[in-house]
Scaffold this active site. Structure first.
Site, short mmCIF file in Angstrom:
data_model
loop_
_atom_site.label_atom_id
_atom_site.label_comp_id
_atom_site.label_asym_id
_atom_site.label_seq_id
_atom_site.Cartn_x
_atom_site.Cartn_y
_atom_site.Cartn_z
N GLU A 440 0.82 -1.21 0.00
CA GLU A 440 0.00 0.00 0.00
C GLU A 440 0.85 1.27 0.00
O GLU A 440 0.71 2.14 0.86
CB GLU A 440 -0.96 -0.02 1.20
N GLU A 515 -4.58 -8.69 1.19
CA GLU A 515 -5.39 -8.32 2.35
C GLU A 515 -6.84 -8.33 1.88
O GLU A 515 -7.25 -7.47 1.11
CB GLU A 515 -5.04 -6.93 2.89
#
Length: 963
Positions: A440, A515
């Site tokens: 991220e 995720e």
């Protein structure tokens, strides 16, 4: 010395393997020695140099000239008043909580707002025998959080900024052979590295490595396997380093030992030479017949022993544990292990556990991986940093595939060297199937700069290890930037984007959910109460643009091109206490809480990730005051049908959908709620929850009734309370205290409550009172001086050591009296108070508040220790007087000691205790090294106590060391 690595959690199997191996592998000069014992620890300070032991303030600092470590880095520094402890150690978990603490780190009182608790110093004294002169000796750290500086004997060795990188220093030339040595480490956690609880200090193992100067490099082997039918071809590369000053000629012998300890293959490379200070890689090919493949179900492990032989003698030997297996990612069909399709059923996890923080003992790593496997998980993502090596050992031994993740994206030598070191350290672990280079990275992940960085990191990683896939995790903006160039696309929270569109645009790209699937849940809570920060433990979306656990799994299970998914998260973790803030200190995301107690969502995953029949009902059935109200009742199961009964009356039979769950609305009435599961029309399972009665007794249980007496092994003890029928009470919140006897100690307690502000540890308190305001007076003799009396007027005396202690001073001055003071803010009856005295004279005597505590101390190097009777002391200001003959400098540049020492105040630890949370608490017990029986007793007001017995058995007595 033979070096043997633990094969499985079974100690007996390790003994069997090692005993067999002894007969086939020759001994060498290599030693890999644990360096965890007998350290000293104290807090420094982020900016106050006085509180940081005046380190780095001398005329010549450690950074100015070699060997000039000063302050606490000075080998002569007196650390006797510091706390004695063993590693691994996390000082953050020992701190209290504060609303001024960092949200992301769980409000522990460390960081920028707490300068007195954000720098930690460690020192260790050790001896090196004369016989080691000529060897290469390295000090190796598996991880220090963070910004560590290391000295040996006052010599600055280096700085490591990251708390997750392993590092080592060659200390061969700095050592006192045949004498004492001092290693010093300073860690500074003022700045955070991640956005989750990270701990503080030397929280991973430290090793002392001794080798011949011709030796196999650290992490210097790389084993790759090529399966051919029932057999496997093994390519074994090895890097040899010649740190001597002459050409060395030698042979390399490589031996493979099988999972049962049998000798299965050998190869030799002969007539090799290395020039001085040269290193070079060689490789050999070995064939293993009837290879036992490493798999999730059967994690078979081999050992490669690489030996250097000079003139027929083994001078170095290196143990590499590995597995034989094949891995493959397919853009349309997902992941394959040993040619068989495997759907990834993974979890993300940070590196902390209730009670111990980030200093997780090795046995606890195994406990955590076993807990995840019991839930049906087969994969583990190291979020978001390189793991401790023992975590990968557990995954290798138990059968869990791993995404091994680098901490920081970038392409400078700093970033790429960190990535290289990670890969080289971990590439022989069969559990590792992918290297992750980012997570991220919002500022760059959708940009051309991000694409360049990712392309370079991916190519660089493959230049080191071409056998594994490279991945990175993205949270949005797919189809550009990093997501356009990665080998394996890591999807984070697909509700925001469209993986199908990504697959269509990049049909050759592999993908998985790095995720995915998440929910907020408090274990044992079934009605959300925002004022108490309690989240109902039913699987719901954590936020609108996210999938619940069930939604996420359904999405990935239906798409063959996606290799699988990693739940956020397996365990709850301290820090990031979403969706709440203070006083919540931990996350609500886990399938298991911070102790490893199962939340209900874990049973959903076990239903569809596991292989055995499952039936689990929620919630509990203690709802006094809600009679007649509708209660949401769920069943997690993989049965075909489930029928629900309340007090014998059917509430309806329902068919189970694939990867689903069942729900009923039931009007509450005390009694029994029972579910019956059916397969092919036949009753196969039942689950029952029922209303419990009054609290009757504490019940202690353990995951292991016998542990190894090696001062490392653990037993995980569960604390519950039952009623008179023996039913566990799920609504118990009792305060329980613990006492322990025998060869064990408690190292942490927890209860899984994300809002708990109770201590994780109960340790003795150590404070140090410095002697200040030291003055001096020249006198004729040292006999019966009135100046030692309490409250003697010394207002006209000179500041101590104002005059230089040169030879002229020695000719003029026969004797001196020194007076100083120290403050005791409180005098606890239980406190132990010690004066750690440092000689500031010859033939000296020491007085506290007018009373002699040490007479006629003649040794000029004396470091005496005096236990002070509290009757001599008083709260507030106390006085010290020293009568002595002066110390004189042997030469102009050598200083004399000017500090008479310090006063240590130890307050014993409080009794271990914990509040139960929704019926449960956990006590972690560690062996202290002796064989015998540990007794743990738990007591609580108004209910019956319980005692649990745990046996400790003698460890194997041999010269085997774990590499």
């Amino acid at each position: 010395m033979i070096i043997c690595k633990k094969l499985t959690v079974s100690y007996s199997l390790m003994v069997l393997f090692c005993s067999i191996t002894l007969s086939v592998i020759a001994q060498s000069e290599r030693q890999h020695l644990s360096f965890d014992k007998n350290w000293r620890f104290a807090y420094g300070h982020t900016y106050d140099t006085k509180k940081d032991f005046d380190t780095g303030t001398s005329y010549f600092s450690y950074y100015a000239k070699a060997g000039y470590g000063d302050g606490a880095a000075d080998p002569a520094f007196d650390d006797r008043a510091w706390r004695a402890l063993d590693l691994p150690h996390d000082w953050a978990v020992e701190q209290s909580f504060s609303e001024k603490g960092s949200f992301s780190h769980g409000f522990k009182a460390i960081g920028r707002n707490f300068p007195d608790a954000s720098v930690g110093w460690y020192r260790k004294s050790f001896n090196i025998p004369n016989s080691d002169l000529g060897k290469k000796i390295h000090i190796a750290f598996d991880g220090v959080f963070r910004n560590s500086i290391v000295w040996v004997n006052g010599h600055y060795l280096g700085t490591e900024l990251s708390g997750y990188n392993g590092f080592e220093y060659d200390i061969s030339e700095y050592l006192n052979y045949g004498g004492n040595n001092i290693i010093t480490v300073r860690a500074d956690v003022t700045m955070e590295e991640g956005w989750f609880y990270e701990g503080a200090g030397i929280y991973r193992h430290v090793w002392l490595n001794k080798t011949n100067d011709l030796h196999i490099a650290t992490n210097g082997t790389f084993v790759t396997t090529n399966v051919k039918g029932a057999n496997a071809e093994i390519k074994a590369a090895v890097t040899i380093t010649n740190d001597s000053k002459s050409v060395r000629s030698f042979n390399i012998r490589q031996t493979i030992v099988g999972p049962q300890g049998n000798h299965v293959a050998t190869a030799t490379v002969s007539n090799i030479a290395l020039s001085p200070f040269e290193n070079k890689e060689w490789s050999g090919n070995l064939m293993v017949d009837n290879a036992q493949l490493w798999s999730i179900e059967n994690p078979s492990l081999y050992h490669l022993y690489t030996e250097i032989l000079e003139n027929g003698k083994v001078t170095d030997q290196y143990d590499t544990r590995f597995g034989i297996r094949t891995i493959r990612f397919d853009a349309n069909e997902g992941f394959f292990l040993n040619g068989k399709h495997v759907k990834i059923k993974g979890t993300n996890n940070h590196q902390d556990h209730a009670g111990v923080g980030s200093a997780i003992p090795d046995a606890l790593q195994f406990f955590r991986i076993k807990s995840l496997k019991a839930m049906g998980s087969n994969a583990y993502r190291c979020s978001h940093n390189p793991p401790t090596p023992e975590l990968l050992d557990a995954c290798d031994s138990l059968g869990m595939v791993v995404i091994d993740e680098s901490r920081l994206m970038g392409v400078t030598s700093t970033h790429l060297n960190n990535l290289k070191n990670l890969i080289i350290r971990d590439r022989n672990h069969p559990s590792v199937i992918s290297w992750s280079v980012g997570n991220e990275e919002w500022r760059i992940e959708n940009t051309i700069i991000g694409a360049r960085i990712a392309t370079t990191m991916q190519a660089y990683a493959k230049s080191i290890d071409s056998t594994r896939a490279i991945t990175a995790a993205f949270s949005g903006g797919w189809g550009q930037g990093l997501s356009a160039v990665m080998d394996v696309m890591g999807f984070n929270y697909i509700a925001q984007e469209d993986p199908d569109a990504q697959h269509k645009k990049f049909p050759g790209q592999k993908g998985w959910g790095t995720e995915e699937g998440s929910t907020f849940a408090t274990r044992g809570i079934y009605f959300t109460n925002d004022s108490l920060h309690w989240m109902a433990a039913y699987d719901k979306k954590p936020r609108p643009k996210a999938y619940s656990i069930e939604e996420g799994w359904n999405y990935y299970a239906k798409r063959p091109f996606l290799a699988g998914m990693f739940i956020w998260t397996g365990f709850d973790y301290r820090g990031e206490p979403s969706p709440y803030g203070w006083p919540s200190t931990g996350s609500y995301f886990g399938m298991l809480d911070q102790c490893g107690f199962w939340k209900d969502d874990a049973w959903y995953l076990k239903s569809w990730w596991g292989t055995e029949p499952v039936l689990h009902l929620l919630p509990h059935w203690n709802w006094k005051g809600k009679e007649g109200q509708l209660i949401d009742v769920w069943a997690y199961s993989n049965c075909d049908e489930v029928e629900l009964f309340l007090n014998g009356k059917s509430q309806g039979k329902k068919a189970m959908q694939l990867n689903g769950h069942l729900e009923w609305k039931v009007a509450y009435a005390a009694g029994k709620l029972e579910a019956i599961g059916y397969k092919a029309g036949k009753k196969i399972l039942t689950d029952l929850v029922q209303t419990t009665g009054d609290l009757q007794s504490i019940v202690l249980s353990t995951d292991r009734a016998v542990i190894t007496a090696d001062d490392k092994d653990l037993a995980m003890v569960t604390v519950a309370i039952k009623d008179k029928k023996g039913l566990a009470v799920p609504t118990a919140f009792n305060h329980v205290t613990f006492t322990i006897t025998g060869p064990g100690k408690i190292i942490g307690v927890g209860n899984g409550n994300p809002t708990s502000l109770e201590p994780d540890k109960f340790i003795e308190s150590i404070k140090v009172a410095e002697i200040t305001g030291l003055k001096e007076k020249i006198v004729d003799n040292i006999d019966s001086r009135p100046e030692t009396a309490l409250n003697y007027d010394d207002s006209n005396w000179d500041r101590a050591f104002k005059a230089d202690r040169n030879s002229d001073f020695g000719k003029k001055v026969q004797a001196l009296i020194y007076r100083g003071k120290f403050e005791l803010s409180e005098l606890n009856d239980q406190a132990q108070i010690t004066l750690f005295y440092k000689s500031i004279g010859k033939d000296q005597s020491v007085y506290i508040n007018g009373k002699a505590v040490g007479l006629n101390l003649t040794d000029t190097t004396n470091q005496s220790e005096f236990k002070l009777d509290k009757k001599l002391l008083k709260q507030g200001t106390n006085e010290i007087a020293i009568v002595s003959k002066p110390l004189i400098k042997p030469n102009d540049w050598t200083p004399v000691n000017t500090s008479p020492g310090s006063i240590q105040i130890i307050t014993p630890a409080a009794q271990w205790n914990k509040n139960l949370f929704n019926g449960l608490a956990q006590v972690i017990i560690q062996s202290t090294g002796e064989a015998g029986e540990i007794k743990l007793t738990a007591t609580a007001d108004g209910i019956k106590a319980d005692t649990l017995n745990i046996k400790t058995t003698a460890a194997l007595k041999s010269n085997l060391n774990k590499r």
